[in-house]
Design an enzyme around this catalytic site. Structure first.
Site, mmCIF file in Angstrom:
data_model
loop_
_atom_site.group_PDB
_atom_site.id
_atom_site.type_symbol
_atom_site.label_atom_id
_atom_site.label_comp_id
_atom_site.label_asym_id
_atom_site.label_seq_id
_atom_site.Cartn_x
_atom_site.Cartn_y
_atom_site.Cartn_z
ATOM 1 C CB SER A 65 -6.777 16.564 11.174
ATOM 2 O OG SER A 65 -7.269 16.813 9.696
HETATM 3 N N1 SAH Z 1 -4.468 19.367 6.792
HETATM 4 C C1 SAH Z 1 -5.398 20.265 7.542
HETATM 5 C C2 SAH Z 1 -6.628 19.874 7.581
HETATM 6 C C3 SAH Z 1 -7.681 21.026 7.248
HETATM 7 S S1 SAH Z 1 -9.430 20.311 6.991
HETATM 8 C C4 SAH Z 1 -4.581 20.747 8.840
HETATM 9 O O1 SAH Z 1 -3.669 20.138 9.070
HETATM 10 O O2 SAH Z 1 -5.140 21.552 9.394
HETATM 11 C C5 SAH Z 1 -9.516 20.120 5.463
HETATM 12 C C6 SAH Z 1 -9.421 21.144 4.474
HETATM 13 O O3 SAH Z 1 -9.499 20.792 3.064
HETATM 14 C C7 SAH Z 1 -10.171 22.520 4.847
HETATM 15 O O4 SAH Z 1 -9.145 23.565 4.992
HETATM 16 C C8 SAH Z 1 -10.844 22.534 3.437
HETATM 17 O O5 SAH Z 1 -11.305 24.092 2.901
HETATM 18 C C9 SAH Z 1 -9.998 21.909 2.362
HETATM 19 N N2 SAH Z 1 -10.551 21.529 1.178
HETATM 20 C C10 SAH Z 1 -11.877 20.957 0.915
HETATM 21 N N3 SAH Z 1 -12.135 20.648 -0.323
HETATM 22 C C11 SAH Z 1 -10.775 21.062 -0.975
HETATM 23 C C12 SAH Z 1 -10.389 20.863 -2.371
HETATM 24 N N4 SAH Z 1 -11.107 20.590 -3.305
HETATM 25 N N5 SAH Z 1 -9.135 21.534 -2.573
HETATM 26 C C13 SAH Z 1 -8.388 21.992 -1.698
HETATM 27 N N6 SAH Z 1 -8.838 22.041 -0.321
HETATM 28 C C14 SAH Z 1 -10.035 21.408 -0.044
#
Ligand code: SAH
Length: 221
Positions: A65
Site C-alpha cells: 500500500s
Molecule cells: N498490508 C500489505 C498490503 C498488501 S495488499 C502491505 O503492507 O504490503 C493486500 C494483501 O491482502 C494481498 O497480499 C492479498 O493477497 C491479501 N488478501 C486478499 N484477500 C485476503 C484474505 N481473504 N485473507 C488474507 N489475505 C488476503
C-alpha cells in the site's frame, strides 16, 4: 541484509513531511514510518523510488500500500502499546512492521502462499519475534479465533462486505478499519464495537486496494 543509508533516511524524512501535509497527525505513526526502512520491503530495483508516496507491485500480483494509505489506516486504528491487532493481508509485511514498531502485538494473515512463504525470511525476526508479530497462512474472512478477541482489526485489501467472523473476534470497545468496496473504489470505514455489541460506523475518503478474496491460494504465480 539491505543497507539503510543516510540518503534513504533523508528520503524518509521528506516523506514524513509530506504525510504531515496530507493531514497525518499521530506522532507514533509518523515515528514508526520514519524508523522502518520501506525499501527493505520492496525488490532492490525499487530502491531509489521506495519513498515515493505510492503503491508498488510485490509478488503474486499484489501491492504494498502507499505510505499515505498505511499512515491513514494506522492513524484510524488509534494504536496503543500492547494492543493486540489482527491484520488481514500481510503482503510485503510493511504495514505489520509499522504496527509492531508502535509496540502493538500483531497477528497477520495472508491468503497467498507465495507471500506467506516469504515471511520465514522476515528481516526483523530478532526485533519482532512471533510473540510480537506472528504471520499466518489463512483466509482473513474467517479471522483467527484462536488468538481472539482483538483490540483492533485492520483489513488491507478491499472487502466486499464486513466479515461477520471479524466482528465476532473484535473486543467490545475495539476498533476495526476496513476499506469497503463501492464501485471501483473502496470507502475507508472505521467501526467501533460498543460494549453491548452494536457497531458505530464512520466513513472516510476513497482509496484503491487489491480485492479481498475468499480461500487460500497455493499457486506459485
Ligand atoms: N498490508 C500489505 C498490503 C498488501 S495488499 C502491505 O503492507 O504490503 C493486500 C494483501 O491482502 C494481498 O497480499 C492479498 O493477497 C491479501 N488478501 C486478499 N484477500 C485476503 C484474505 N481473504 N485473507 C488474507 N489475505 C488476503
Amino acid at each position: 541484509m539491505r543497507e539503510d543509508t543516510y540518503r534513504h533516511k533523508g528520503l524518509r524524512e521528506n516523506l514524513i513531511q509530506e504525510l504531515r501535509q496530507q493531514g497525518i497527525t499521530d506522532e507514533s505513526v509518523l515515528k514508526a514510518m520514519l524508523d522502518v526502512p520501506r525499501h527493505f520491503f520492496l525488490d532492490p530495483e525499487f530502491d531509489t523510488i521506495a519513498y515515493e508516496n505510492r503503491a508498488f507491485p510485490i509478488a503474486a500480483d499484489q501491492t504494498i500500500s502507499s505510505p499515505y494509505t498505511v499512515a491513514f489506516q494506522s492513524q484510524l486504528l488509534q494504536v496503543k502499546p500492547y494492543d493486540k491487532i489482527l491484520e488481514i493481508g500481510t503482503g510485503s509485511m510493511y504495514q505489520s512492521t509499522i504496527l509492531a514498531a508502535m509496540d502493538a502485538v500483531v497477528i497477520s494473515i495472508e491468503r497467498q502462499k507465495v507471500l506467506y512463504d516469504k515471511t520465514s525470511n522476515y528481516m526483523f525476526k530478532t526485533k519482532y519475534p512471533p510473540s510480537k508479530l506472528k504471520f499466518i497462512f489463512g483466509d482473513g474472512f474467517t479471522g483467527q479465533a484462536a488468538f481472539s478477541p482483538f483490540d483492533k482489526i485492520i483489513i488491507t485489501c478491499g472487502a466486499p462486505f464486513i466479515p461477520p467472523a471479524l466482528v465476532d473476534q473484535l473486543k467490545p470497545g475495539g476498533i476495526m478499519v476496513i476499506p469497503l468496496a463501492e464501485d471501483e473504489h473502496h470507502k475507508m470505514i472505521r467501526i467501533i464495537k460498543q460494549e453491548d455489541g452494536t457497531l458505530i460506523q464512520e466513513s472516510f475518503t476513497d482509496f484503491s486496494f487489491v480485492p479481498m478474496l475468499p480461500g487460500r491460494n497455493t499457486e506459485n504465480n
